[in-house]
Design a protein around this motif. Structure first.
Motif, PDB file in Angstrom:
ATOM      1  N   ASN A 137       1.032  72.660 -54.927  1.00 35.12           N
ATOM      2  CA  ASN A 137       0.306  71.018 -55.344  1.00 35.12           C
ATOM      3  C   ASN A 137      -0.611  70.373 -54.596  1.00 35.12           C
ATOM      4  OD1 ASN A 137       0.894  71.122 -58.871  1.00 35.12           O
ATOM      5  ND2 ASN A 137       2.489  71.711 -57.518  1.00 35.12           N
ATOM      6  N   GLY A 138      -1.171  71.180 -53.427  1.00 38.18           N
ATOM      7  CA  GLY A 138      -2.098  71.128 -52.700  1.00 38.18           C
ATOM      8  C   GLY A 138      -1.451  70.485 -51.215  1.00 38.18           C
ATOM      9  N   PHE A 139      -0.187  71.641 -50.716  1.00 40.61           N
ATOM     10  CA  PHE A 139       0.153  70.542 -49.446  1.00 40.61           C
ATOM     11  C   PHE A 139       0.688  71.734 -49.037  1.00 40.61           C
ATOM     12  CE2 PHE A 139       1.004  66.579 -51.655  1.00 40.61           C
ATOM     13  CZ  PHE A 139       0.074  65.823 -50.472  1.00 40.61           C
ATOM     14  N   ALA A 140      -0.430  73.364 -48.776  1.00 40.50           N
ATOM     15  CA  ALA A 140       0.788  74.209 -48.690  1.00 40.50           C
ATOM     16  C   ALA A 140       0.350  74.856 -47.357  1.00 40.50           C
ATOM     17  CB  ALA A 140      -0.334  75.917 -49.053  1.00 40.50           C
ATOM     18  N   ASN A 141      -0.908  74.891 -46.985  1.00 37.64           N
ATOM     19  CA  ASN A 141      -1.143  74.789 -45.317  1.00 37.64           C
ATOM     20  C   ASN A 141      -0.030  73.540 -44.297  1.00 37.64           C
ATOM     21  OD1 ASN A 141      -3.589  76.419 -44.860  1.00 37.64           O
ATOM     22  ND2 ASN A 141      -4.271  74.757 -46.071  1.00 37.64           N
ATOM     23  N   GLU A 142       0.291  72.497 -44.970  1.00 36.43           N
ATOM     24  CA  GLU A 142       0.943  71.485 -44.169  1.00 36.43           C
ATOM     25  C   GLU A 142       2.634  71.882 -44.430  1.00 36.43           C
ATOM     26  OE1 GLU A 142      -2.772  69.144 -46.109  1.00 36.43           O
ATOM     27  OE2 GLU A 142      -1.278  70.214 -46.729  1.00 36.43           O
ATOM     28  N   MET A 143       2.595  72.075 -45.848  1.00 37.63           N
ATOM     29  CA  MET A 143       4.165  72.827 -45.743  1.00 37.63           C
ATOM     30  C   MET A 143       3.990  74.407 -45.056  1.00 37.63           C
ATOM     31  SD  MET A 143       6.108  71.059 -47.458  1.00 37.63           S
ATOM     32  CE  MET A 143       7.607  71.458 -48.483  1.00 37.63           C
ATOM     33  N   PHE A 144       3.398  75.251 -44.926  1.00 42.37           N
ATOM     34  CA  PHE A 144       3.346  76.230 -44.040  1.00 42.37           C
ATOM     35  C   PHE A 144       3.533  75.797 -42.191  1.00 42.37           C
ATOM     36  CE2 PHE A 144       2.081  78.798 -47.692  1.00 42.37           C
ATOM     37  CZ  PHE A 144       2.967  78.952 -47.981  1.00 42.37           C
ATOM     38  N   SER A 145       2.452  75.283 -42.296  1.00 39.73           N
ATOM     39  CA  SER A 145       2.919  75.043 -40.957  1.00 39.73           C
ATOM     40  C   SER A 145       4.326  73.734 -40.286  1.00 39.73           C
ATOM     41  CB  SER A 145       1.662  73.603 -40.678  1.00 39.73           C
ATOM     42  OG  SER A 145       1.934  72.686 -39.575  1.00 39.73           O
ATOM     43  N   THR A 146       4.005  73.108 -40.881  1.00 43.97           N
ATOM     44  CA  THR A 146       5.386  72.990 -40.946  1.00 43.97           C
ATOM     45  C   THR A 146       7.323  73.477 -40.744  1.00 43.97           C
ATOM     46  OG1 THR A 146       4.726  70.689 -41.733  1.00 43.97           O
ATOM     47  CG2 THR A 146       6.627  70.527 -41.586  1.00 43.97           C
ATOM     48  N   TRP A 147       7.168  73.966 -41.579  1.00 45.91           N
ATOM     49  CA  TRP A 147       7.973  75.246 -41.350  1.00 45.91           C
ATOM     50  C   TRP A 147       8.536  76.071 -40.053  1.00 45.91           C
ATOM     51  CZ3 TRP A 147       6.782  76.658 -47.395  1.00 45.91           C
ATOM     52  CH2 TRP A 147       7.811  76.044 -47.814  1.00 45.91           C
ATOM     53  N   LYS A 148       6.561  76.164 -40.155  1.00 38.75           N
ATOM     54  CA  LYS A 148       6.995  76.959 -38.347  1.00 38.75           C
ATOM     55  C   LYS A 148       6.747  75.745 -37.435  1.00 38.75           C
ATOM     56  CE  LYS A 148       2.886  79.709 -39.413  1.00 38.75           C
ATOM     57  NZ  LYS A 148       1.083  79.902 -39.676  1.00 38.75           N
ATOM     58  N   LYS A 149       6.593  74.947 -37.866  1.00 40.71           N
ATOM     59  CA  LYS A 149       6.974  73.773 -36.332  1.00 40.71           C
ATOM     60  C   LYS A 149       8.330  73.403 -36.356  1.00 40.71           C
ATOM     61  CE  LYS A 149       5.919  70.123 -33.197  1.00 40.71           C
ATOM     62  NZ  LYS A 149       4.951  70.181 -33.044  1.00 40.71           N
ATOM     63  N   PHE A 150       9.205  73.464 -37.710  1.00 39.40           N
ATOM     64  CA  PHE A 150      10.514  73.453 -37.314  1.00 39.40           C
ATOM     65  C   PHE A 150      11.168  74.195 -37.301  1.00 39.40           C
ATOM     66  CE2 PHE A 150      14.430  73.905 -39.933  1.00 39.40           C
ATOM     67  CZ  PHE A 150      14.981  72.353 -39.424  1.00 39.40           C
ATOM     68  N   LEU A 151      10.662  75.669 -36.937  1.00 39.42           N
ATOM     69  CA  LEU A 151      12.021  76.807 -36.466  1.00 39.42           C
ATOM     70  C   LEU A 151      11.546  77.041 -34.811  1.00 39.42           C
ATOM     71  CD1 LEU A 151      10.570  80.202 -38.755  1.00 39.42           C
ATOM     72  CD2 LEU A 151      12.429  78.884 -38.023  1.00 39.42           C
ATOM     73  N   SER A 152      10.039  76.130 -34.030  1.00 40.20           N
ATOM     74  CA  SER A 152       9.860  75.935 -33.158  1.00 40.20           C
ATOM     75  C   SER A 152      10.425  74.629 -32.331  1.00 40.20           C
ATOM     76  CB  SER A 152       8.246  75.878 -32.886  1.00 40.20           C
ATOM     77  OG  SER A 152       7.836  74.366 -32.815  1.00 40.20           O
ATOM     78  N   LEU A 153      10.897  74.014 -32.915  1.00 40.16           N
ATOM     79  CA  LEU A 153      11.808  72.313 -31.816  1.00 40.16           C
ATOM     80  C   LEU A 153      13.355  72.963 -31.720  1.00 40.16           C
ATOM     81  CD1 LEU A 153      10.972  70.054 -35.238  1.00 40.16           C
ATOM     82  CD2 LEU A 153      10.026  70.253 -31.996  1.00 40.16           C
ATOM     83  N   LYS A 154      13.345  73.559 -30.332  1.00 48.31           N
ATOM     84  CA  LYS A 154      14.395  74.483 -29.416  1.00 48.31           C
ATOM     85  C   LYS A 154      15.157  73.401 -29.126  1.00 48.31           C
ATOM     86  CE  LYS A 154      11.812  79.027 -28.655  1.00 48.31           C
ATOM     87  NZ  LYS A 154      11.374  78.883 -29.877  1.00 48.31           N
ATOM     88  N   GLU A 155      14.356  72.673 -28.690  1.00 49.02           N
ATOM     89  CA  GLU A 155      15.654  71.427 -27.424  1.00 49.02           C
ATOM     90  C   GLU A 155      15.693  69.807 -28.664  1.00 49.02           C
ATOM     91  OE1 GLU A 155      15.628  71.504 -25.560  1.00 49.02           O
ATOM     92  OE2 GLU A 155      15.022  73.396 -24.077  1.00 49.02           O
ATOM     93  N   VAL A 156      15.021  69.470 -30.279  1.00 52.15           N
ATOM     94  CA  VAL A 156      15.485  69.315 -31.499  1.00 52.15           C
ATOM     95  C   VAL A 156      16.636  69.340 -32.248  1.00 52.15           C
ATOM     96  CG1 VAL A 156      14.388  67.357 -32.383  1.00 52.15           C
ATOM     97  CG2 VAL A 156      13.579  68.298 -30.708  1.00 52.15           C
ATOM     98  N   VAL A 157      16.480  70.510 -32.905  1.00 51.28           N
ATOM     99  CA  VAL A 157      17.300  70.858 -33.499  1.00 51.28           C
ATOM    100  C   VAL A 157      17.554  72.584 -33.053  1.00 51.28           C
ATOM    101  CG1 VAL A 157      16.937  71.866 -36.055  1.00 51.28           C
ATOM    102  CG2 VAL A 157      15.533  69.854 -35.617  1.00 51.28           C
TER     103      VAL A 157
END
Length: 182
Positions: free
Chosen positions: A125-145
């Protein structure tokens, strides 16, 4: 990217207008220190007694390290997720909402089903790019998560391919790339 409270409010208001269902709802953005979650969308329980419900989205200001790693796109996705919860709540009677909240609190299986559903709703519903980008970002946060928590979230909160397939394909993400968000 460190954002100030006013920038969060601007992103929140912009995100809120994308969902037809939330444009006119009373939803307050609040900054809190004493919540477990990074962000949380919910209903003001006292408003259940009135004619019109009031909602909130909390941002946990104690999660500064994680929040500082997120950019405007990621914050937008997070707000889209929290607002998708509110869209779901708004469709329920007060009685059904209370039952829903009890099930959400006490059943992990139910909670995971809901989290996948609201993530799919946001993506579709309008946030596909943002959601997919955030999932990728979430996976890259090695020091934080830590990696165990990442796997837990991806396994239990990421929508399955069929829930987002049409939207993902429209923006150029195929199933193989989507599955790489693990």
């Amino acid at each position: 990217m460190k954002l100030d409270f006013n920038e969060y409010k601007t992103i929140f208001n912009k995100t809120k207008t994308v969902y037809q269902e939330t444009r006119d709802l009373p939803i307050e953005l609040k900054f809190k220190k004493d919540i477990f979650f990074t962000m949380r969308g919910g209903v003001n329980y006292t408003s259940l007694l009135g004619k019109k419900r009031k909602y909130f989205v909390f941002v946990n200001v104690n999660k500064k390290v994680l929040l500082s790693e997120l950019d405007e796109i990621n914050i937008t996705a997070w707000f889209a997720h929290e607002l998708a919860h509110i869209v779901e709540y708004e469709k329920m009677s007060n009685w059904n909402l209370l039952i829903f909240l009890i099930k959400y609190t006490f059943s992990l299986e139910f909670r995971f089903m809901v989290e996948k559903r609201v993530n799919a709703y946001a993506a579709n519903n309008g946030f596909a790019n943002e959601m997919f980008s955030t999932w990728k970002k979430f996976l890259s946060l090695k020091e934080v998560v830590n990696s165990r928590y990442k796997q837990y979230v991806i396994k239990n909160c990421r929508p399955n391919w069929e829930q987002v397939k049409d939207t993902a394909l429209k923006i150029g993400i195929n199933q193989k790339e989507y599955e790489s968000f693990l």
